[in-house]
Design a protein around this motif. Sequence first.
Motif, PDB file in Angstrom:
ATOM      1  N   UNK A  82     -15.927 -36.378 -11.934  1.00 22.93           N
ATOM      2  CA  UNK A  82     -17.077 -36.625 -11.078  1.00 22.93           C
ATOM      3  C   UNK A  82     -18.080 -37.544 -11.766  1.00 22.93           C
ATOM      4  N   UNK A  92     -22.020 -39.098 -11.060  1.00 22.12           N
ATOM      5  CA  UNK A  92     -23.240 -39.253 -10.271  1.00 22.12           C
ATOM      6  C   UNK A  92     -23.533 -40.744 -10.083  1.00 22.12           C
ATOM      7  N   UNK A 109     -31.242 -28.461  -5.243  1.00 24.43           N
ATOM      8  CA  UNK A 109     -31.679 -27.085  -5.048  1.00 24.43           C
ATOM      9  C   UNK A 109     -33.199 -26.974  -5.003  1.00 24.43           C
ATOM     10  N   UNK A 143     -33.854 -33.260  -9.133  1.00 26.33           N
ATOM     11  CA  UNK A 143     -33.647 -32.448 -10.338  1.00 26.33           C
ATOM     12  C   UNK A 143     -32.211 -32.500 -10.815  1.00 26.33           C
ATOM     13  N   UNK A 144     -31.269 -32.803  -9.915  1.00 30.71           N
ATOM     14  CA  UNK A 144     -29.860 -32.801 -10.270  1.00 30.71           C
ATOM     15  C   UNK A 144     -29.217 -31.434 -10.184  1.00 30.71           C
ATOM     16  N   UNK A 145     -30.008 -30.426  -9.853  1.00 33.59           N
ATOM     17  CA  UNK A 145     -29.449 -29.079  -9.680  1.00 33.59           C
ATOM     18  C   UNK A 145     -28.911 -28.988  -8.255  1.00 33.59           C
ATOM     19  N   UNK A 181     -26.894 -27.898  -4.979  1.00 30.86           N
ATOM     20  CA  UNK A 181     -26.399 -26.618  -4.492  1.00 30.86           C
ATOM     21  C   UNK A 181     -25.434 -26.748  -3.319  1.00 30.86           C
ATOM     22  N   UNK A 212     -22.770 -29.455  -1.180  1.00 29.86           N
ATOM     23  CA  UNK A 212     -22.062 -30.726  -1.166  1.00 29.86           C
ATOM     24  C   UNK A 212     -21.402 -30.915   0.197  1.00 29.86           C
ATOM     25  N   UNK A 222     -24.954 -26.732 -14.473  1.00 30.65           N
ATOM     26  CA  UNK A 222     -24.192 -26.161 -13.358  1.00 30.65           C
ATOM     27  C   UNK A 222     -22.736 -26.016 -13.757  1.00 30.65           C
ATOM     28  N   UNK A 256     -19.035 -25.806 -11.601  1.00 29.07           N
ATOM     29  CA  UNK A 256     -18.429 -26.001 -10.288  1.00 29.07           C
ATOM     30  C   UNK A 256     -16.957 -25.614 -10.309  1.00 29.07           C
ATOM     31  N   UNK A 297     -16.540 -30.123  -4.608  1.00 34.50           N
ATOM     32  CA  UNK A 297     -16.962 -29.133  -5.613  1.00 34.50           C
ATOM     33  C   UNK A 297     -17.857 -28.078  -4.984  1.00 34.50           C
ATOM     34  N   UNK A 348     -20.604 -25.014  -6.119  1.00 33.14           N
ATOM     35  CA  UNK A 348     -21.388 -24.480  -7.229  1.00 33.14           C
ATOM     36  C   UNK A 348     -21.109 -22.987  -7.394  1.00 33.14           C
ATOM     37  N   UNK A 362     -25.597 -21.763 -11.696  1.00 33.74           N
ATOM     38  CA  UNK A 362     -26.657 -22.751 -11.912  1.00 33.74           C
ATOM     39  C   UNK A 362     -27.603 -22.240 -12.990  1.00 33.74           C
ATOM     40  N   UNK A 363     -28.365 -23.179 -13.561  1.00 36.76           N
ATOM     41  CA  UNK A 363     -29.258 -22.846 -14.680  1.00 36.76           C
ATOM     42  C   UNK A 363     -28.502 -22.060 -15.758  1.00 36.76           C
ATOM     43  N   UNK A 405     -15.699 -27.741 -13.484  1.00 29.87           N
ATOM     44  CA  UNK A 405     -16.515 -28.763 -14.135  1.00 29.87           C
ATOM     45  C   UNK A 405     -17.874 -28.200 -14.521  1.00 29.87           C
ATOM     46  N   UNK A 415     -21.862 -29.581 -15.492  1.00 32.22           N
ATOM     47  CA  UNK A 415     -22.718 -30.734 -15.185  1.00 32.22           C
ATOM     48  C   UNK A 415     -24.099 -30.470 -15.736  1.00 32.22           C
ATOM     49  N   UNK A 465     -28.161 -31.426 -15.893  1.00 32.98           N
ATOM     50  CA  UNK A 465     -29.221 -32.071 -15.108  1.00 32.98           C
ATOM     51  C   UNK A 465     -30.530 -32.060 -15.903  1.00 32.98           C
ATOM     52  N   UNK A 505     -31.447 -38.007 -16.542  1.00 32.95           N
ATOM     53  CA  UNK A 505     -30.669 -39.004 -15.826  1.00 32.95           C
ATOM     54  C   UNK A 505     -29.978 -39.925 -16.832  1.00 32.95           C
ATOM     55  N   UNK A 506     -28.768 -40.387 -16.547  1.00 32.41           N
ATOM     56  CA  UNK A 506     -27.954 -40.014 -15.380  1.00 32.41           C
ATOM     57  C   UNK A 506     -27.350 -38.617 -15.546  1.00 32.41           C
ATOM     58  N   UNK A 507     -27.293 -37.870 -14.448  1.00 29.45           N
ATOM     59  CA  UNK A 507     -26.634 -36.572 -14.490  1.00 29.45           C
ATOM     60  C   UNK A 507     -25.160 -36.803 -14.828  1.00 29.45           C
ATOM     61  N   UNK A 521     -21.142 -35.126 -15.989  1.00 37.27           N
ATOM     62  CA  UNK A 521     -20.191 -34.033 -15.810  1.00 37.27           C
ATOM     63  C   UNK A 521     -19.230 -33.965 -16.987  1.00 37.27           C
TER      64      UNK A 521
END
Lengths: 122, 107
Positions: free
Chosen positions: A45, A47, A100, A106-108, A110, A112, B34, B36, B44, B46, B49-50, B87, B89, B91, B94-96, B98
Amino acid sequence: EVQLLESGGGLAQPGGSLRLSCVASEFTFTNYAMSWVRQAPGKGLEWVSGISGSGGTTYYADSVKGRLFISRDKSKNTLYLQMNSLRTEDTAVYYCAKDRRWLLLSGAFDIWGQGTTVTVSS
Amino acid sequence: DIQMTQSPSSLSASVGDRVTITCQASQDISNYLNWYQQKPGKAPKVLIYDASNLETGVPSRFSGSGSGTDFTFTISSLQPEDVATYYCQQYYNLPFTFGGGTKVEIK
């Protein structure tokens, strides 16, 4: 149920253009940043681009800067990716993804979408 | 850019086994991570998270831990429906970015 539905993929020639769309439903579209993420055939993947909830701030990966342009239309609950000067290496499934957290990117992610396939070939 | 190094790239385990995947960031990302699950031909999804929070509706056999540069994803008891690629990832910046993915199969 929160949903994202992409469309607009297809076959394009190198140097050509395409516009992808992502229609959002069941959430307040302007409250959330959105992104495009792509996956080349058999690969991981990547971004590609993101945009704030207001649409006022945009972000790009170096690999697409100056060729791909993200935007959003709050009246249509739709996210776009204008793809210009396409290269063979842009061939991928393109997913839109919802952030999210509120407003700022933020890139979080949730949620897709199911993805739309772009093939760049002569 | 922050590099995310995921290992192993693939694994094969028996139903009921405990499965662990690791993800290492090239710099401190706090808990901005994250995890996935991606099944063939699907988007994908999720799971975590966090770094350690289970997404709503995700079975409790999935868990995540870690902070800083080193993270772990665990399936406590592998089920046939868990066959997928996983995967990580980041965050934090930037750039995010994986991880390269871990393909999980049933032995």
